[in-house]
Design a protein around this motif. Structure first.
Motif, mmCIF file in Angstrom:
data_model
loop_
_atom_site.group_PDB
_atom_site.id
_atom_site.type_symbol
_atom_site.label_atom_id
_atom_site.label_comp_id
_atom_site.label_asym_id
_atom_site.label_seq_id
_atom_site.Cartn_x
_atom_site.Cartn_y
_atom_site.Cartn_z
ATOM 1 N N ALA A 1 -19.588 25.303 5.629
ATOM 2 C CA ALA A 1 -20.115 25.666 6.943
ATOM 3 C C ALA A 1 -19.245 26.758 7.581
ATOM 4 O O ALA A 1 -19.757 27.700 8.196
ATOM 5 N N VAL A 2 -17.939 26.637 7.414
ATOM 6 C CA VAL A 2 -17.024 27.654 7.946
ATOM 7 C C VAL A 2 -17.292 29.003 7.269
ATOM 8 O O VAL A 2 -17.392 30.048 7.928
ATOM 9 N N ALA A 3 -17.423 28.969 5.959
ATOM 10 C CA ALA A 3 -17.658 30.220 5.226
ATOM 11 C C ALA A 3 -18.942 30.892 5.705
ATOM 12 O O ALA A 3 -18.987 32.112 5.917
ATOM 13 N N TYR A 4 -19.976 30.083 5.895
ATOM 14 C CA TYR A 4 -21.254 30.642 6.345
ATOM 15 C C TYR A 4 -21.133 31.183 7.777
ATOM 16 O O TYR A 4 -21.652 32.262 8.090
ATOM 17 N N ALA A 5 -20.438 30.443 8.618
ATOM 18 C CA ALA A 5 -20.303 30.850 10.024
ATOM 19 C C ALA A 5 -19.509 32.140 10.159
ATOM 20 O O ALA A 5 -19.691 32.899 11.122
ATOM 21 N N LYS A 6 -18.634 32.399 9.205
ATOM 22 C CA LYS A 6 -17.868 33.651 9.246
ATOM 23 C C LYS A 6 -18.673 34.814 8.664
ATOM 24 O O LYS A 6 -18.442 35.968 9.005
ATOM 25 N N ASP A 7 -19.600 34.491 7.785
ATOM 26 C CA ASP A 7 -20.326 35.513 7.047
ATOM 27 C C ASP A 7 -21.645 35.912 7.712
ATOM 28 O O ASP A 7 -21.994 37.094 7.750
ATOM 29 N N ARG A 8 -22.355 34.959 8.226
ATOM 30 C CA ARG A 8 -23.702 35.196 8.736
ATOM 31 C C ARG A 8 -23.645 35.883 10.101
ATOM 32 O O ARG A 8 -23.036 35.370 11.042
ATOM 33 N N LEU A 9 -24.330 37.008 10.216
ATOM 34 C CA LEU A 9 -24.356 37.751 11.477
ATOM 35 C C LEU A 9 -25.614 37.373 12.252
ATOM 36 O O LEU A 9 -26.726 37.481 11.743
ATOM 37 N N GLN A 10 -25.405 36.928 13.478
ATOM 38 C CA GLN A 10 -26.553 36.466 14.262
ATOM 39 C C GLN A 10 -26.147 36.408 15.733
ATOM 40 O O GLN A 10 -25.247 35.658 16.104
ATOM 41 N N GLY A 11 -26.777 37.220 16.547
ATOM 42 C CA GLY A 11 -26.485 37.202 17.981
ATOM 43 C C GLY A 11 -25.155 37.866 18.309
ATOM 44 O O GLY A 11 -24.436 38.347 17.427
ATOM 45 N N ARG A 12 -24.858 37.890 19.590
ATOM 46 C CA ARG A 12 -23.619 38.514 20.062
ATOM 47 C C ARG A 12 -22.807 37.526 20.887
ATOM 48 O O ARG A 12 -23.365 36.689 21.590
ATOM 49 N N ASP A 13 -21.496 37.672 20.801
ATOM 50 C CA ASP A 13 -20.593 36.914 21.650
ATOM 51 C C ASP A 13 -20.902 37.272 23.109
ATOM 52 O O ASP A 13 -20.860 38.445 23.480
ATOM 53 N N VAL A 14 -21.208 36.282 23.935
ATOM 54 C CA VAL A 14 -21.576 36.597 25.327
ATOM 55 C C VAL A 14 -20.399 37.153 26.121
ATOM 56 O O VAL A 14 -20.593 37.789 27.144
ATOM 57 N N THR A 15 -19.186 36.921 25.633
ATOM 58 C CA THR A 15 -18.019 37.419 26.373
ATOM 59 C C THR A 15 -17.606 38.810 25.909
ATOM 60 O O THR A 15 -16.609 39.349 26.371
ATOM 61 N N GLY A 16 -18.356 39.387 24.986
ATOM 62 C CA GLY A 16 -18.017 40.734 24.508
ATOM 63 C C GLY A 16 -18.172 40.820 23.000
ATOM 64 O O GLY A 16 -17.694 39.942 22.284
ATOM 65 N N THR A 17 -18.839 41.859 22.553
ATOM 66 C CA THR A 17 -19.126 42.059 21.141
ATOM 67 C C THR A 17 -17.852 41.988 20.286
ATOM 68 O O THR A 17 -16.843 42.573 20.630
ATOM 69 N N LYS A 18 -17.956 41.251 19.199
ATOM 70 C CA LYS A 18 -16.789 41.094 18.339
ATOM 71 C C LYS A 18 -16.888 41.935 17.059
ATOM 72 O O LYS A 18 -15.900 42.113 16.365
ATOM 73 N N ASN A 19 -18.069 42.371 16.760
ATOM 74 C CA ASN A 19 -18.289 43.093 15.501
ATOM 75 C C ASN A 19 -19.150 44.323 15.795
ATOM 76 O O ASN A 19 -20.290 44.423 15.373
#
Lengths: 590, 590
Positions: free
Chosen positions: B312-330
Motif C-alpha cells: 500500500a505504501v509503494a502504491y501510495a508513493k507511486d500513484r499520482l492522483q489529485g493535489r495536496d490541498v496545502t500546496g502542490t508537491k509534484n
C-alpha cells in the motif's frame, strides 16, 4: 447454499410506518398506499427469491468468460435477466413516454434492495443501464432520447458508464481518451477505459456506452471533458441496428467478487460517438447523476449485509455447539444452538440493527430524491446532496463489516465457498471502492458538502435531529432520544472543530474526514432508529395485530443506541487529535 | 504483482532495543546478540523474499488439486518447500537430539513472521508440522519421539492436527471418530475429520496425522477424548516406510483464500493409530500446545497486514492522483502522489502503528513462552496464557481490517486479483476463524483466563502497566504514558464491571467478551508502544547513527496513542451496557 427471503414486511414498515409515503405531498406518492406497495414488493420478492437468488452462487463460481471478443455470462444469467426484462422492472421509475411506469424513485430503491440482495452481479447489468438512462434523460437531446431510451428502458439494450482509465480514476482531469470532431457532427473516440462493469456481455442486442473524453479546445483538467454516447452497434434512423462501432472489449478482469458481472477493459479506436449535453461540460453531466448512483451503491453495501444476516441467523438457529451458561436450552439435543450464546447474539444484533437502520436511511434518502425531483424542492436536494457521501461511504464500509461478521458466525464453514458466505463479503467489498472510493466520499463530505450553500444543509440536518430529540415528550422514548442527542452533540462538536481549525490548516479537517463520515453515519442511523421507535410505539398504541414485530423494532432500536451509537465519541476524539499525528512522518519513513 | 521486503531492522529493534533479549536471563538467550540474530534474520529474509514470496500469487491462482487421491500443490511450491527444508528452518527452535538447533522460540516467531508474510499458505505445511512435533515432544513416548521426530523436524515428513468433524469444531465433546483397541496395543481409528490443513499433498514422503478420537470407557463429552498418531504410511522399525494406512483424503475444500494449502476432508477407515500420552487425556494434550499455536495464528493475522502495508505504501508513493490541498508537491507531474492526502496517510498510519505494535506484542509473547519453558517460570506461563486469546483474537481481527484498508489504497486495482491485494485480505480472513474462532477466544479470555489462579495473571498485567506508566519520569514520555494510563483505567473498569455483574448474570460478562478482548488488545499495544517509545528515546539519547528510524518510532507511537487507543472507551461503554440489549430479542424475532 444460502437462501434469501425478501424482507417485505420490514420494507412496508419503513415506507408506511416511518416515511408515511402514502400521505406524502410528493407527486406520485399518493398512489403508493399499503396495498399497492405490497403488491409491487411481493412481485419483486418473487422474482428475487425464485429467479435471481438461485443463480447467484452459480454466477460467482462460473464467472464471465471472454471468447473471441464475446463475453459469456454465467449459466442461467440470461434466463434470469429475461425475467427482469419481462417484468418491466427497469422502467419502474422511468417516464411512461419511453416505456416506463413513472413510479417514484423510492419504489425503484425498495425493489432494488431485493434484487441486489438476491444477486448483486446480475442486478448491475440493469443498474448500469438505469444510470445511463438517467444521464441521457437529464442531458441528451430529444432525438437521442427517442433513439436510445425505449430500448434501454426495456433492457433490449443495456448501458455502461466509462470514466476510469488505467492511470486515473478519482482524478478524472487526467483522462487521455480523445474525441475528434467529424464532419457529420459526430466525434471519433479513441482511448482505453478500464473497470467498465457490464462493458460487454451476451444478454442484450446492443450496448450503449457513455464515455468521458476530451474534445479539442476544452482546456486542461476536468474542464475539458465531454460526455459521449458510443453504441456498440450503430443505430439506424429506423431504429434497426447497423454496423459494429469501433469499440471492443480488450480483456475482462479477474476480481475478488461480483464474478457474474463482466468488468471490461474497453478499447475505443476511432469509435463514433455522439455528444451528450454541452461540449466540455461532461463532468457536470456526470455529477447530476451522482446522488442517485451513489445511493445505489450504498444500497448494495447494506443489501449484501441483509442476505448475509439472514443466513447467519439460520445457521445460528440450526448449528448445535456448546451450552447456554445460564441453563441448557435444548436438553434433548447434544448441545444448544449457537443462538443461545451472547457473543453470537451480539454479532447478529449488530447486523440486524445495522441493516434495518440502513434500509430506513436509504429509503429516506430515496424519498428526498423524489421530493427534489418531483417537487423541485431545493432543501430536499441540498439535504440528500449532503447525506449522499454518508449513504455511500458509511453503509458500504459497515455493510462489508457485517458480511464479514455474518461469515464469522459459520466458523470454518464460512471460509468454504460452497456455503456462500464468502461471496457476500467478496461481493460487498467492491461497494467500498467503486463510484468514488470511500475516502473520496469522506473528502466530498468534509471538503464540499459541509460548507455547501453556507452550511445550510448541515444546519437543516441538525434542525431535524433537534426536532426529533424534542419530540412529543413521550417518556418511553426518553432513553432513545437521549442517545440521539449525545450523538448529535458529538457531530456538532466535530463540525465545530473543522470550522475552527480547517480554515487555518485544511489537513486538520481532512485528517478527520473518514471519522466524520462515520460519525455522521451513526448520527443518521440514530435519527432513523429514533423515528422507527416512534413509529413502533404509535403502532402499538394503535393496537396493532402484530405487537411482536413492533416490540422487536424497539428492542433493536435500543440495541443500536446502546452498542453502536457510542462510536460517535471515538470518532470525535480522533477528529480532535487533528492533523499532527497523521502527517508527522516523512515520506521516507513509511 | 506485490512485492515483499522483510522488516529485519524493525525486528532487530523489537528483539534488542525493546525486549533486550541478548541481556535476558532466559537460558539460550545469551547467544542471541545483535550480530547473531541479524545473521539469522537476514538468511530468513533472503528465503522469504527470494523464494517464498515469488510463488505466493501462483499458489493463490492455481490452488491445490486432488487427482486420484493425490493432492497436487501449486507450481513452484515443492521447490520452495525444499529450500525451507534445506535451510533447516523447521528445526530452528527444536531439540538438537532430533535434528533441531535448539534456539529460543522467539527466533522461530521472528523468522516465522517473514515466512508468513511472504507465503502464508506454503508456510502452513511447515507450521502444522511444527505443531504436531510440539505435541509429540510434550506427550509422546520416547519410542514415538525417536520414530517420528527426526523426519518431521527435517520436514521429510509433515504433520497435521485433526480435531474438527462435520458437525462440530469448537465443541469437541461432540466428536464421533472412534478408536478401537487392537491386540497389539494400537487402535483402529474410524471417522471423518474436516478442515484438515495440509492433510494430503505431494511435498513429503509421509504425513503424520495427530487425531482426536474417542476410545471406549472414557465417558461422555471431552473427557472421553484421546490423541493418536496416525501415519499415512506405516513406519517400520528400521524407519523405512511400509504399507499405506487406512486414511485417505475424501475431497479438498474450495476456500476464500490460502488456496495454496490443501484443506482436506480426511477419512479414517480402521486406520492404525498409536495413543499419544494418557488414554482419555487427549484434550489436555491439545491444550498444552494451544498457547503456541494460537500465538502462531495471531502472527499470521498481523504478518499479512505487514506485507499488505508495504505494498500500500509503494502504491501510495507511486500513484499520482489529485493535489495536496496545502500546496502542490509534484509540480512537474500531472498530479501529486496519493501519499500527500491526509486520508491516505491516516490509513497507512493505522496499518503501520498496528503492525509494529503487533510485532512487539507477539515477540514479547514468544519470549514469555521461552521464559515459561526454559526457566519453568509460572508467572510468565500465567501471563502468556492470559494474553494468548488477545494475541490470537485481536491481532487477527485487526490484521484482516488492515489488509482490507491496504487493499482500499489501491482503489479499483485493489479489487483486481492480478494486483495481489485481495489475496492478502482473503488469506488473512482465515486467521480470525481457525484455531478457535475469535468469539471463542473472547470467551476463553473472559470466561476462563481472567479469573485463572484467582485473577493473579491479570493483576500481574496491571502491575506491568502501572510500572510502565510510573516510568522513570522522563517528561518527554508524559503524553504517551498518560494515554496508556487512560486505556489501562478503561480495562480495569471493564474488569470491575465483570466482577460486579458477571457472577449474578454471566451473560453480562459474556455479552462484553469480544469488546473486552479488543479493549485488552489496545491496552497491550499501548503498553508495547510505550516501551518502544522509551527504547527509541534511549537510542536517541545514546547518540544512534540512525536517528530518523527512532524518530519515526516516536511519531508512530504517538499516532497509536492519539488515534487508536481511544477505542478503549468505546469498548468500555459497550461492555457496561451489559446483557440486556444483547439478549432482548426472542429467538423468533431474529
Amino acid at each position: 447454499m444460502p437462501s434469501y427471503t425478501a424482507p417485505v414486511k420490514d420494507m412496508q414498515f419503513v415506507l408506511h410506518d416511518v416515511l408515511g409515503i402514502g400521505q406524502s405531498d410528493i407527486p406520485g406518492y399518493e398512489e403508493l398506499d399499503r396495498d399497492t406497495t405490497a403488491a409491487i414488493l411481493e412481485e419483486a420478492a418473487k422474482l428475487a427469491e425464485g429467479v435471481l437468488a438461485p443463480v447467484n452462487a452459480i454466477g460467482d463460481r462460473e464467472g464471465c468468460h471472454l471468447e473471441n471478443g464475446v463475453v459469456r455470462t454465467p449459466s442461467g444469467f440470461a434466463e434470469a435477466f429475461a425475467q427482469v426484462k419481462e417484468g418491466g422492472w427497469n422502467g419502474l421509475d422511468l417516464p411512461e413516454e419511453f416505456g416506463g411506469q413513472n413510479l417514484p424513485y423510492v419504489m425503484n430503491s425498495a425493489t432494488g434492495e431485493f434484487f441486489v440482495s438476491a444477486n448483486m452481479a446480475l442486478n448491475m447489468y440493469q443498474g448500469l443501464t438505469h444510470g445511463a438512462i438517467s444521464a441521457i434523460l437529464a442531458h441528451g437531446s430529444d432525438d437521442q432520447k427517442a433513439q436510445y431510451l425505449p430500448k434501454m428502458v426495456s433492457l433490449d439494450w443495456t448501458g455502461t458508464m466509462n470514466l476510469t482509465e488505467p492511470h486515473c480514476g478519482t482524478d478524472l482531469g487526467l483522462i487521455r481518451t480523445k474525441a475528434e470532431p467529424q464532419d457529420d457532427g459526430s466525434y471519433a473516440i479513441t482511448g482505453q477505459k478500464i473497470f467498465i462493469s457490464a462493458g460487454e456481455h451476451d444478454m442484450a442486442e446492443n450496448i450503449i456506452h457513455l464515455v468521458l473524453a476530451k474534445a479539442p479546445g476544452g482546456g486542461a483538467g476536468t474542464k475539458g471533458i465531454s460526455l459521449f454516447i458510443v453504441p456498440k452497434f450503430m443505430v439506424n434512423d429506423d431504429g434497426s441496428l447497423g454496423a459494429r462501432n469501433g469499440v471492443s472489449v480488450g480483456s475482462i478482469e479477474d476480481k475478488m467478487g461480483i464474478h457474474g458481472n463482466a468488468t471490461c477493459v474497453m478499447n475505443y479506436d476511432g469509435a463514433t460517438g455522439y455528444l451528450v449535453g454541452d461540449l466540455h461540460k461532461g463532468m457536470r453531466a456526470m455529477f447530476t447523476m451522482m446522488n442517485e448512483a451513489r445511493l445505489g451503491v450504498g444500497l448494495q453495501g447494506y443489501a449484501q449485509a441483509v442476505v448475509a444476516y439472514e443466513n447467519a441467523v439460520a445457521y445460528a438457529k440450526d448449528r448445535l455447539q456448546g451450552r447456554d451458561v445460564t441453563g441448557t436450552k435444548n436438553p434433548e439435543g447434544p448441545a444448544d444452538p449457537l443462538l443461545v450464546h451472547p457473543d453470537i447474539r451480539r454479532v447478529l444484533m449488530d447486523q440486524k440493527s445495522f441493516v434495518e437502520g440502513a434500509r430506513a436511511f436509504t429509503m429516506w434518502g430515496a424519498s428526498l430524491i423524489d421530493r427534489a425531483h418531483r417537487r423541485q424542492d431545493a432543501e430536499a436536494d441540498g439535504l440528500i446532496s449532503l447525506m449522499t457521501p454518508v449513504i455511500k461511504g458509511f453503509l458500504t464500509d459497515k455493510g462489508f463489516d457485517m458480511c464479514v461478521q455474518a461469515q464469522q458466525v459459520y466458523g470454518g464453514h464460512g471460509y468454504i465457498e460452497e456455503w456462500g458466505m464468502s461471496q457476500f463479503a467478496r461481493d460487498a467489498r467492491i461497494a467500498m471502492i467503486y463510484e468514488g472510493a470511500n475516502g473520496v466520499q469522506a473528502l466530498d463530505l468534509v471538503g464540499r458538502k459541509l460548507a455547501q450553500d453556507g452550511g445550510k444543509h448541515v444546519m437543516a440536518f441538525f434542525a431535524l435531529v433537534k426536532d426529533e430529540v424534542a419530540g412529543a415528550g413521550d417518556p418511553r422514548m426518553e432513553d432513545i432520544r437521549a442517545a440521539l442527542k449525545a450523538a448529535s452533540k458529538d457531530l456538532q462538536a466535530a463540525g465545530q472543530y473543522f470550522m475552527e481549525n480547517g480554515m487555518k490548516n485544511p489537513n486538520d479537517a481532512l485528517s478527520g474526514s473518514t471519522d466524520f463520515m462515520h460519525l455522521f453515519g451513526h448520527a443518521c442511523l440514530g435519527l432513523v432508529w429514533t423515528r422507527m421507535a416512534r413509529a413502533a410505539y404509535a403502532a402499538l398504541d394503535a393496537g396493532t395485530a402484530d405487537p411482536a414485530f413492533y416490540e422487536a423494532k424497539l428492542a433493536t432500536a435500543r440495541y443500536y443506541m446502546a452498542r453502536q451509537l457510542p462510536a460517535t465519541a471515538l470518532h470525535l476524539a480522533r477528529i480532535r487529535s487533528g492533523a499532527a499525528p497523521v502527517m508527522a512522518l516523512a515520506e521516507a519513513d513509511f
